[in-house]
Design a protein around this motif. Structure first.
Motif, mmCIF file in Angstrom:
data_model
loop_
_atom_site.group_PDB
_atom_site.id
_atom_site.type_symbol
_atom_site.label_atom_id
_atom_site.label_comp_id
_atom_site.label_asym_id
_atom_site.label_seq_id
_atom_site.Cartn_x
_atom_site.Cartn_y
_atom_site.Cartn_z
ATOM 1 N N VAL A 224 0.854 -1.184 0.000
ATOM 2 C CA VAL A 224 0.000 0.000 0.000
ATOM 3 C C VAL A 224 0.890 1.234 0.000
ATOM 4 O O VAL A 224 1.802 1.350 0.826
ATOM 5 N N TYR A 225 0.621 2.166 -0.908
ATOM 6 C CA TYR A 225 1.454 3.361 -0.975
ATOM 7 C C TYR A 225 0.640 4.565 -1.448
ATOM 8 O O TYR A 225 -0.476 4.427 -1.923
ATOM 9 N N GLY A 226 1.241 5.749 -1.278
ATOM 10 C CA GLY A 226 0.570 6.982 -1.702
ATOM 11 C C GLY A 226 -0.248 7.588 -0.578
ATOM 12 O O GLY A 226 -0.131 7.230 0.589
ATOM 13 N N ARG A 227 -1.108 8.517 -0.953
ATOM 14 C CA ARG A 227 -1.961 9.206 0.004
ATOM 15 C C ARG A 227 -3.290 9.548 -0.650
ATOM 16 O O ARG A 227 -3.337 10.178 -1.698
ATOM 17 N N LYS A 228 -4.360 9.125 -0.003
ATOM 18 C CA LYS A 228 -5.694 9.385 -0.549
ATOM 19 C C LYS A 228 -5.996 10.881 -0.555
ATOM 20 O O LYS A 228 -5.744 11.574 0.438
ATOM 21 N N PRO A 229 -6.529 11.398 -1.661
ATOM 22 C CA PRO A 229 -6.914 12.813 -1.695
ATOM 23 C C PRO A 229 -7.856 13.156 -0.554
ATOM 24 O O PRO A 229 -8.794 12.423 -0.270
ATOM 25 N N GLY A 230 -7.579 14.254 0.117
ATOM 26 C CA GLY A 230 -8.435 14.698 1.205
ATOM 27 C C GLY A 230 -8.068 14.167 2.568
ATOM 28 O O GLY A 230 -8.748 14.448 3.561
ATOM 29 N N THR A 231 -6.975 13.395 2.651
ATOM 30 C CA THR A 231 -6.547 12.870 3.958
ATOM 31 C C THR A 231 -5.197 13.435 4.334
ATOM 32 O O THR A 231 -4.519 14.038 3.527
#
Length: 231
Positions: A224-231
């Motif tokens: 799992v990688y990255g960052r969800k928009p809005g978090t």
């Protein structure tokens, strides 16, 4: 006679209580069904996404089209306003579509692990690959909302339960495959673009969750990688 008067008074009292309640309940759908005439800050972009004449001005037809999109994906308030949440969902859809069949173009998900399930939080996509070969996907997913972010890193599937029910939220989690504490792949009955997101799990459509169930096993890697928009 006194009993009759008392019964009549009670009946009238009950009627008096029920009538305003019925009127209140009856007015809610009408209010909820109202369509705004206001032009939103993302009007032209939203119109273009929906295949409407992109003139940047709200019309009754624009509003109906926007409301239909909002209703389909659980975006509230469902009033046909071209605001940031509605455009955010559409923008994400555009970015997901642009990925095509090469979701690991940047090489962020490990290709030296054999079979692995990848989750890109930024694009809200998941897929299964074997080395550099794409096995399934990419498919849109719905990950953790603000405050319940899906944890990043390399993990392994450690428990699978096809008919799982959450002991915390008491909701069904079909085709659950747990990879990090209470976080799991599982199907849900809402749109993958339904804001604000899950409580940490990677939500999928039933079709995708069934496919993941058939392709993955205990011990398989998940990254799992990255960052969800809005978090």
């Amino acid at each position: 006679m006194g009993d009759i008067r008392r019964r009549t008074a009670v009946a009238l009292g009950v009627t008096g209580l029920v009538a305003p309640l019925a009127l209140t309940l009856g007015s809610a759908p009408a209010s909820a069904a109202s369509c705004t005439s206001s032009t939103g800050p993302y009007q032209k972009k939203v119109e273009k996404f929906l295949g409407r004449p992109a003139d940047g001005r709200q019309s009754a037809a624009d509003c109906r089209a926007i409301r239909a999109f909002q209703s389909k994906h659980g975006i509230t308030p469902t009033i046909g306003y071209a605001g940031p949440v509605t455009w955010g969902v559409m923008d994400l859809m555009n970015k997901q579509k642009a990925v095509g069949h090469n979701p690991n173009r940047a090489g962020r998900c490990p290709v030296n692990k054999g079979r692995i399930a990848c989750v890109d939080l930024t694009l809200q996509l998941s897929w299964i690959q074997d080395g550099s070969r794409l096995v399934y996907g990419p498919v849109p997913v719905r990950t953790g909302r603000n405050g319940y972010e899906t944890r990043t890193g390399l993990k392994k599937i450690y428990w699978r339960h096809i008919d799982h029910v959450s002991s915390i939220y008491h909701v069904p989690m079909p085709y659950s495959q747990f990879f990090d504490g209470g976080e799991a792949f599982h199907s849900v009955g809402v749109s993958m673009w339904n804001p604000p997101g899950s409580h940490g799990c990677v939500n999928m459509t039933t079709k995708a969750a069934k496919k993941y169930w058939s392709l993955l096993r205990n011990g398989d890697d998940v990254y799992v990688y990255g960052r969800k928009p809005g978090t």
